[in-house]
Write an enzyme that holds these catalytic residues in place. Structure first.
Site, short mmCIF file in Angstrom:
data_model
loop_
_atom_site.label_atom_id
_atom_site.label_comp_id
_atom_site.label_asym_id
_atom_site.label_seq_id
_atom_site.Cartn_x
_atom_site.Cartn_y
_atom_site.Cartn_z
N ALA A 156 33.77 12.47 12.90
CA ALA A 156 32.68 11.96 11.96
C ALA A 156 31.55 11.71 12.52
CB ALA A 156 33.14 10.55 11.10
N ASP A 157 31.43 11.23 13.71
CA ASP A 157 29.49 10.84 14.61
C ASP A 157 29.28 11.63 14.25
OD1 ASP A 157 32.08 9.55 15.01
OD2 ASP A 157 31.84 8.84 16.99
N GLY A 158 29.58 12.88 14.66
CA GLY A 158 28.79 14.40 14.46
C GLY A 158 27.84 14.46 12.67
#
Length: 379
Positions: A156-158
């Site tokens: 998700a961070d990406g």
């Protein structure tokens, strides 16, 4: 107008302004908060650090702080960081060795945690247009887009780290491939992390329910992870052309996330680390809350989210950030340390701070300042 009507009008105006004063900060107050938090961070942390995601996430907030305040010292801090890193992320020159799974060494050029720095380099380029500032960003992203792989964003961070890089580079170069690949990579991420029922994102495929559950058997959505996505979508929508054929897809995800995120806000204004299971890791957390607050305020400011529905949520988040998370000396506390999930028993308190948490805090306050500039009543 009769005297009685004049008195009534003045009284009504006074009451309205008093209500406003009780509910909203002043622009001056928000500027002081931005300066206090950012000056504290820069005084206690040198800019000569690597260009990995956590430092780079701070700089996305610092650049917003510069735009709002105009303080050259904030700009110089990001410029010094970029110069120290030679306007690069991971520094390998051998494309045959470039990798994109998790890695912190120089061959992981295609890993998104090494690409978020490009957001700040592009912003700095637009302040003073020198080609070397974005040369590496274009080299890396153009190589990446030339490959047949579409699974670059597997966590998700990406989506915060790299989606805005794609739209920023499109605006800078006019290369349509940035938007085409943005959509392709985004759809892959949705296929492995997005929960259609909850309308939220798991941190990555390891956490998909029911394979993984919270301490109380619920779906486990990590607040900072969904904060990355929500804020990333806001940044994408900011730069995406209004006639982009996939704009409605990003809008739909953003709006449905807003509705889902709003439901799990705690009465004190913050979000717990496991969004749907507050007991899993109870207590305030700043980074997720700041990204959510930024995302809500951005949507309100740009006419995408209904002000009446979402402003009370944004205000509660902002009040938590500035009255609980922000400490007297300027430290931004209650930031969960680097990780990838909500951890039962992990201590997160007033002394818990981190670069990326400060960056998120700055984003939220800069958007609050913009709200005050746009709102009808001003102090």
């Amino acid at each position: 107008m009769s005297t009685l009507k004049t008195i009534s009008f003045v009284l009504l105006t006074f009451i309205c302004m008093q209500t406003f004063a009780q509910d909203y900060p002043s622009k001056g107050e928000v500027l002081n908060i931005i300066n206090k938090a950012n000056s504290y961070w820069q005084k206690n942390n040198k800019p000569e650090v690597r260009s990995f995601w956590d430092h780079a996430a701070y700089h996305t907030g610092n650049m917003e702080a510069f735009q709002i305040t105009g303080k050259r010292v904030f700009l110089k801090y990001s410029e010094a960081w970029a110069e120290y890193n030679k306007w690069m992320g991971a520094k390998s020159a051998d494309k045959s060795k470039w990798k994109y799974k998790y890695g912190e060494t120089d061959e992981y050029v295609l890993f998104g945690d090494w690409q978020i720095c490009f957001q700040t380099y592009i912003d700095l380029y637009h302040i003073s247009k020198e080609e070397h500032k974005i040369a590496r960003a274009k080299e890396v992203m153009e190589y990446e887009m030339s490959t047949p792989a579409n699974d670059y964003w597997w966590w998700a961070d990406g989506l915060y780290m790299v989606m805005p890089v794609m739209t920023k580079l499109y605006k800078t170069t006019g290369n349509q491939q940035y938007l085409d690949k943005l959509y392709e990579y985004f759809m892959y991420a949705n296929s492995i992390m997005y929960d259609r029922e909850a309308r939220l994102y798991y941190r990555d495929a390891k956490y998909v329910y029911p394979k993984h559950k919270s301490a109380n058997g619920k779906k486990d959505f990590w607040a900072r992870g969904d904060g990355w996505v929500f804020a990333g979508l806001a940044k994408v929508l900011k730069d995406l052309p209004v006639d982009d054929p996939h704009r409605n897809e990003y809008l739909a995800k953003y709006k449905s996330m807003a509705k889902a995120i709003a439901k799990s806000q705690q009465k004190e204004g913050y979000w717990t680390r496991s969004m749907l299971d507050a007991a899993h890791a109870p207590g305030p957390e700043t980074s997720g809350t700041a990204f959510f607050t930024y995302g809500f305020l951005w949507g309100i400011n740009n006419g995408i989210l209904n002000r009446k529905t979402y402003l009370p949520i944004a205000l509660k988040g902002w009040n938590y950030l500035t009255k609980t998370a922000l400490q007297e000396d300027g430290k931004v506390g209650y930031v969960q340390p680097i990780g990838e999930k909500a951890i039962p028993g992990q201590v997160v308190d007033a002394s818990s701070t981190a670069n990326f948490g400060v960056g998120a805090f700055l984003l939220a306050n800069c958007e609050m300042y913009r709200f005050l500039e746009k709102t009808e009543f001003k102090k």
